[in-house]
Design a protein around this motif. Structure first.
Motif, PDB file in Angstrom:
ATOM      1  N   GLN A   1       0.805  -1.207   0.000  1.00  0.00           N
ATOM      2  CA  GLN A   1       0.000   0.000   0.000  1.00  0.00           C
ATOM      3  C   GLN A   1       0.845   1.268   0.000  1.00  0.00           C
ATOM      4  OE1 GLN A   1      -2.086   0.008   3.860  1.00  0.00           O
ATOM      5  NE2 GLN A   1      -0.331  -1.107   4.675  1.00  0.00           N
ATOM      6  N   THR A   2       0.206   2.358  -0.426  1.00  0.00           N
ATOM      7  CA  THR A   2       0.863   3.661  -0.370  1.00  0.00           C
ATOM      8  C   THR A   2       0.772   4.216   1.046  1.00  0.00           C
ATOM      9  OG1 THR A   2      -1.140   4.914  -0.899  1.00  0.00           O
ATOM     10  CG2 THR A   2       0.197   4.115  -2.762  1.00  0.00           C
TER      11      THR A   2
ATOM     12  N   SER B   1      -0.240   7.162   1.911  1.00  0.00           N
ATOM     13  CA  SER B   1      -1.471   7.910   2.125  1.00  0.00           C
ATOM     14  C   SER B   1      -2.646   6.965   2.404  1.00  0.00           C
ATOM     15  CB  SER B   1      -1.782   8.801   0.918  1.00  0.00           C
ATOM     16  OG  SER B   1      -1.869   8.050  -0.268  1.00  0.00           O
ATOM     17  N   TYR B   2      -2.731   5.855   1.667  1.00  0.00           N
ATOM     18  CA  TYR B   2      -3.783   4.867   1.930  1.00  0.00           C
ATOM     19  C   TYR B   2      -3.623   4.301   3.334  1.00  0.00           C
ATOM     20  CZ  TYR B   2      -6.511   0.578   1.737  1.00  0.00           C
ATOM     21  OH  TYR B   2      -7.401  -0.428   2.026  1.00  0.00           O
TER      22      TYR B   2
ATOM     23  N   SER C   1      10.219   2.695   3.082  1.00  0.00           N
ATOM     24  CA  SER C   1       9.628   2.934   1.762  1.00  0.00           C
ATOM     25  C   SER C   1      10.126   1.873   0.787  1.00  0.00           C
ATOM     26  CB  SER C   1       9.994   4.331   1.257  1.00  0.00           C
ATOM     27  OG  SER C   1      11.397   4.451   1.109  1.00  0.00           O
TER      28      SER C   1
ATOM     29  N   LEU D   1       7.494   3.238  -6.065  1.00  0.00           N
ATOM     30  CA  LEU D   1       6.400   4.040  -6.595  1.00  0.00           C
ATOM     31  C   LEU D   1       5.905   3.347  -7.856  1.00  0.00           C
ATOM     32  CD1 LEU D   1       4.730   6.749  -6.636  1.00  0.00           C
ATOM     33  CD2 LEU D   1       6.502   7.619  -8.180  1.00  0.00           C
TER      34      LEU D   1
ATOM     35  N   ARG E   1      -5.121  12.033  -6.428  1.00  0.00           N
ATOM     36  CA  ARG E   1      -3.876  11.645  -7.100  1.00  0.00           C
ATOM     37  C   ARG E   1      -3.937  11.985  -8.580  1.00  0.00           C
ATOM     38  NH1 ARG E   1      -1.181   5.564  -6.727  1.00  0.00           N
ATOM     39  NH2 ARG E   1       0.833   6.105  -7.715  1.00  0.00           N
TER      40      ARG E   1
ATOM     41  N   TYR F   1       2.194   8.690  -2.616  1.00  0.00           N
ATOM     42  CA  TYR F   1       1.877   7.456  -3.328  1.00  0.00           C
ATOM     43  C   TYR F   1       3.054   6.497  -3.405  1.00  0.00           C
ATOM     44  CZ  TYR F   1      -1.804  10.700  -4.142  1.00  0.00           C
ATOM     45  OH  TYR F   1      -2.789  11.628  -3.925  1.00  0.00           O
ATOM     46  N   ILE F   2       4.041   6.745  -2.551  1.00  0.00           N
ATOM     47  CA  ILE F   2       5.144   5.799  -2.402  1.00  0.00           C
ATOM     48  C   ILE F   2       4.661   4.640  -1.530  1.00  0.00           C
ATOM     49  CG2 ILE F   2       7.442   5.468  -1.404  1.00  0.00           C
ATOM     50  CD1 ILE F   2       8.021   8.394  -2.145  1.00  0.00           C
ATOM     51  N   ASN F   3       4.965   3.422  -1.933  1.00  0.00           N
ATOM     52  CA  ASN F   3       4.556   2.239  -1.180  1.00  0.00           C
ATOM     53  C   ASN F   3       5.475   2.011   0.016  1.00  0.00           C
ATOM     54  OD1 ASN F   3       2.535   1.898  -3.021  1.00  0.00           O
ATOM     55  ND2 ASN F   3       3.346   0.036  -3.923  1.00  0.00           N
TER      56      ASN F   3
ATOM     57  N   THR G   1       7.655   0.132 -12.376  1.00  0.00           N
ATOM     58  CA  THR G   1       7.714   0.297 -10.926  1.00  0.00           C
ATOM     59  C   THR G   1       9.069   0.887 -10.590  1.00  0.00           C
ATOM     60  OG1 THR G   1       6.216  -1.560 -10.514  1.00  0.00           O
ATOM     61  CG2 THR G   1       7.642  -0.898  -8.707  1.00  0.00           C
TER      62      THR G   1
END
Length: 288
Positions: free
Chosen positions: A94-95, A97-98, A115, A118, A151, A233-235, A273
């Motif tokens: 997941q990112t 933000s999520y 991290s 992306l 986004r 939006y970085i995982n 990715t």
């Protein structure tokens, strides 16, 4: 590439995934001493089945005595709940933000510990080869879901097509567009329909995974692509807060962020990715 699965099938698969990991994983001992002769087992939750980077990481970790069991889930809700319940030791799907929105909404004591990548959102068109060619009055599809819509709009601003309000955040929407110089018509749709509807509009914003499943190659086919500055939006890799400093989990983060894994991801995904390794301070500095 994309398979059709019924709701009932998803429920069965999801239940199976939880059953598979239901044996549980106790909180990792911070003083764990591990080696190839005295291995420690770690359960990492992911979504989907195509996770070559984790298979690669598991091979490296095994050489040091960390046996990674990859637990696969079929939605974006269960991996965090399973982590909070102690059924897995960490997750990576997941990112940031999520993740922040989810743990606040569900009151879970989880934290980001590193991290990863992306998976860039892209703007795609069958009619135009460049953002500069997008005409006045063009129609562009955006996601109706709030966090993805924000986004989408941030990418349109990055591409120079819109200007957003200064306080625009990760749950902001079309009501916070400050300037729309080309009078672009934004049509809200369900994200999964974007590749099909792309033929009927001037351009479509498409999530990375959906684009890849539709046969698109983000670095080649997108006329605009998110940059590595898209911090929200970085995982991430997430763990229970009590295990944030656990040396085994920290070593897994180190392996993921190694040059060896970075090169593997770049070659495996050909730019679709992007390995994006930033500090936790940077990761948490995105505008809310």
């Amino acid at each position: 590439m994309k398979k059709t699965v019924t709701t009932a099938s998803l429920s069965i698969l999801a239940a199976f995934a939880l059953t598979a990991c239901n044996a549980g994983a106790d909180s990792l001992d911070e003083t764990t001493d591990y080696s190839p002769d005295n291995p420690v087992s770690v359960k990492i939750g992911v979504t989907g089945t195509d996770t070559p980077q984790w298979d690669f990481i598991a091979d490296i970790a095994a050489e040091e005595g960390i046996e990674i069991e990859i637990v696969r889930f079929n939605d974006y809700v269960q991996p965090n709940q399973a982590l909070a319940d102690g059924e897995i030791d960490a997750n990576a799907f997941q990112t940031i933000s999520y993740f922040d929105h989810f743990i606040e909404e569900h009151n879970l004591d989880l934290t980001a510990i590193g991290s990863t990548v992306l998976a860039p959102m892209g703007l795609y068109s069958t009619k135009y080869d460049s953002v500069d060619d997008i005409p006045d009055g063009a129609e562009i599809t955006i996601d109706k879901e709030a966090t993805n819509q924000a986004r989408n709009l941030m990418l349109l601003q990055e591409a120079g097509l819109l200007e957003l309000e200064d306080d625009f955040g990760v749950t902001s929407g079309v009501d916070q567009i400050k300037n729309n110089p080309k009078n672009i018509k934004l049509t809200e749709i369900v994200a999964g329909n974007a590749p099909r509807l792309m033929e009927d509009v001037d351009a479509a914003l498409i999530n990375n995974g959906i684009a890849v499943d539709a046969g698109l190659v983000p670095p080649e086919d997108a006329i605009a692509l998110e940059s590595e500055t898209a911090t929200p939006y970085i995982n991430i890799i997430a763990a229970r807060s009590e295990d944030a400093d656990n040396p085994v989990l920290q070593r897994i983060v180190d392996i993921y962020q190694s040059d060896e894994v970075k090169t593997f991801i770049e070659e495996e995904y050909a730019g679709a990715t992007i390995p994006t390794y930033i500090s936790l301070d940077e990761l948490n500095s995105y505008p809310r």
